[in-house]
Design a protein around this motif. Structure first.
Motif, PDB file in Angstrom:
ATOM      1  N   SER A 126       0.853  -1.184   0.000  1.00  0.00           N
ATOM      2  CA  SER A 126       0.000   0.000   0.000  1.00  0.00           C
ATOM      3  C   SER A 126       0.890   1.235   0.000  1.00  0.00           C
ATOM      4  CB  SER A 126      -0.941  -0.016   1.215  1.00  0.00           C
ATOM      5  OG  SER A 126      -1.959   0.949   1.060  1.00  0.00           O
ATOM      6  N   ARG A 128       1.692   5.544   1.330  1.00  0.00           N
ATOM      7  CA  ARG A 128       1.605   6.524   2.408  1.00  0.00           C
ATOM      8  C   ARG A 128       2.124   7.862   1.904  1.00  0.00           C
ATOM      9  NH1 ARG A 128       6.875   5.273   6.335  1.00  0.00           N
ATOM     10  NH2 ARG A 128       8.412   5.976   4.805  1.00  0.00           N
ATOM     11  N   VAL A 145      -0.244   5.572   9.512  1.00  0.00           N
ATOM     12  CA  VAL A 145       0.490   4.313   9.441  1.00  0.00           C
ATOM     13  C   VAL A 145       1.908   4.540   9.945  1.00  0.00           C
ATOM     14  CG1 VAL A 145       1.140   4.746   7.012  1.00  0.00           C
ATOM     15  CG2 VAL A 145       1.208   2.404   7.932  1.00  0.00           C
ATOM     16  N   SER A 147       5.629   2.586   9.876  1.00  0.00           N
ATOM     17  CA  SER A 147       6.332   1.538   9.130  1.00  0.00           C
ATOM     18  C   SER A 147       7.686   1.244   9.750  1.00  0.00           C
ATOM     19  CB  SER A 147       6.529   1.962   7.668  1.00  0.00           C
ATOM     20  OG  SER A 147       5.309   2.316   7.066  1.00  0.00           O
ATOM     21  N   ALA A 153       4.614  -2.131   6.959  1.00  0.00           N
ATOM     22  CA  ALA A 153       3.699  -1.490   7.897  1.00  0.00           C
ATOM     23  C   ALA A 153       3.767  -2.190   9.250  1.00  0.00           C
ATOM     24  CB  ALA A 153       2.275  -1.531   7.359  1.00  0.00           C
ATOM     25  N   PHE A 156      -1.659   0.484  11.666  1.00  0.00           N
ATOM     26  CA  PHE A 156      -2.513   1.551  11.152  1.00  0.00           C
ATOM     27  C   PHE A 156      -3.450   1.969  12.271  1.00  0.00           C
ATOM     28  CE2 PHE A 156      -1.507  -1.229   7.601  1.00  0.00           C
ATOM     29  CZ  PHE A 156      -1.189  -0.362   6.574  1.00  0.00           C
ATOM     30  N   HIS A 179      -2.085   7.154   5.582  1.00  0.00           N
ATOM     31  CA  HIS A 179      -2.265   5.991   4.721  1.00  0.00           C
ATOM     32  C   HIS A 179      -3.150   6.353   3.537  1.00  0.00           C
ATOM     33  CE1 HIS A 179      -4.272   1.930   3.876  1.00  0.00           C
ATOM     34  NE2 HIS A 179      -3.084   1.939   3.295  1.00  0.00           N
ATOM     35  N   MET A 221       5.091  -0.954   2.283  1.00  0.00           N
ATOM     36  CA  MET A 221       4.618   0.418   2.130  1.00  0.00           C
ATOM     37  C   MET A 221       5.556   1.200   1.217  1.00  0.00           C
ATOM     38  SD  MET A 221       1.839   0.483   3.886  1.00  0.00           S
ATOM     39  CE  MET A 221       1.518   2.252   3.720  1.00  0.00           C
TER      40      MET A 221
END
Length: 251
Positions: A126, A128, A145, A147, A153, A156, A179, A221
């Motif tokens: 995903s 950020r 988020v 990391s 990650a 969250f 996020h 991430m």
């Protein structure tokens, strides 16, 4: 290895009926989303829907179409049906692009797909972006988020994380990340995610992605090179996005 894009789309929208077929700059919203996906490095772009009207719009826009059941509660479940129906390999990477994000940058689709390719041990990926406004850091509607140094990650939350103990969170600039809700999945991880029950953390925070931690699915991430424009949830959002698409001077 490459990735495919699946765009889950439905007509049932409480706040804005027929949302993904509403016109933006002379085309259905879905057409703009398909165009971004088709411009990415994806080897296939598939619209997943239970609506024949959406299927027709997706095909006109140049995407493949996969018809699904109508009882899915979220987009990831709809995509899970598609990957099963198409018998995709367990290691295939699928990027979920939302049908109500007509301003999704092509580069961000590629980044999220690449992030999962670059981390063979992760099940998901995903994006950020740094939080630069203190009000955003404490806003529960903005998901934060944290990391690890390796880019995975750690958690969250709707709460302001990480907590800056020395200042009591009075000095937060550059510490937090927002996020961005775009995901890539490996097919095997997506199947596990979709089949698993709602987790306690997920229920407490009302954040579906927290289920991945209970399943020990690592989430890679990436910091977005370009932020998506506003999504569309209401009539006012539709008007605002139409003006952005039509350019300066639009009424």
């Amino acid at each position: 290895m490459s990735f495919i894009v699946v765009i889950p789309a439905r007509l049932a929208s409480t706040r804005l009926p027929n949302k993904v077929l509403r016109e933006l700059a002379g085309e259905p919203m879905l057409a703009h989303v398909c165009r971004a996906a088709l411009a990415s490095r994806a080897e296939r772009v598939i619209v997943a829907t239970d609506s024949t009207a959406i299927a027709d719009a997706g095909q006109i826009a140049g995407a493949e179409v996969a018809m699904t059941r109508s009882d899915h509660s979220c987009g990831s479940d709809r995509i899970a049906e598609v990957v099963t129906t198409l018998a995709l390999r367990d290691d295939q990477i699928v990027v979920n692009v939302q049908a109500d994000e007509p301003l999704m940058p092509v580069v961000l689709i590629d980044q999220v797909g690449q992030a999962l390719m670059d981390d063979p041990g992760a099940g998901m990926a995903s994006a950020r972006t740094p939080i630069v406004d203190a009000a955003d850091f404490v806003n529960p509607n903005i998901v934060k988020v944290v990391s690890s140094a390796s880019g995975r990650a750690l958690y969250f939350s709707r709460a302001p994380i990480p907590f800056h103990r020395a200042s009591g969170n009075q000095e937060v600039m550059g510490l937090g990340y927002r996020h961005l809700g775009i995901y890539a999945y490996r097919v095997a991880a997506l199947k596990r995610f979709s089949a698993a029950p709602v987790s306690a953390l997920e229920q407490h925070e009302s954040l579906e992605q927290l289920r991945a931690f209970d399943l020990e699915l690592g989430i890679a991430m990436v910091t977005a090179a370009q932020l998506p424009g506003p999504g569309v949830d209401t009539e006012a959002d539709l008007i605002a996005v139409a003006r952005l698409l039509e350019g300066p001077g639009s009424a």
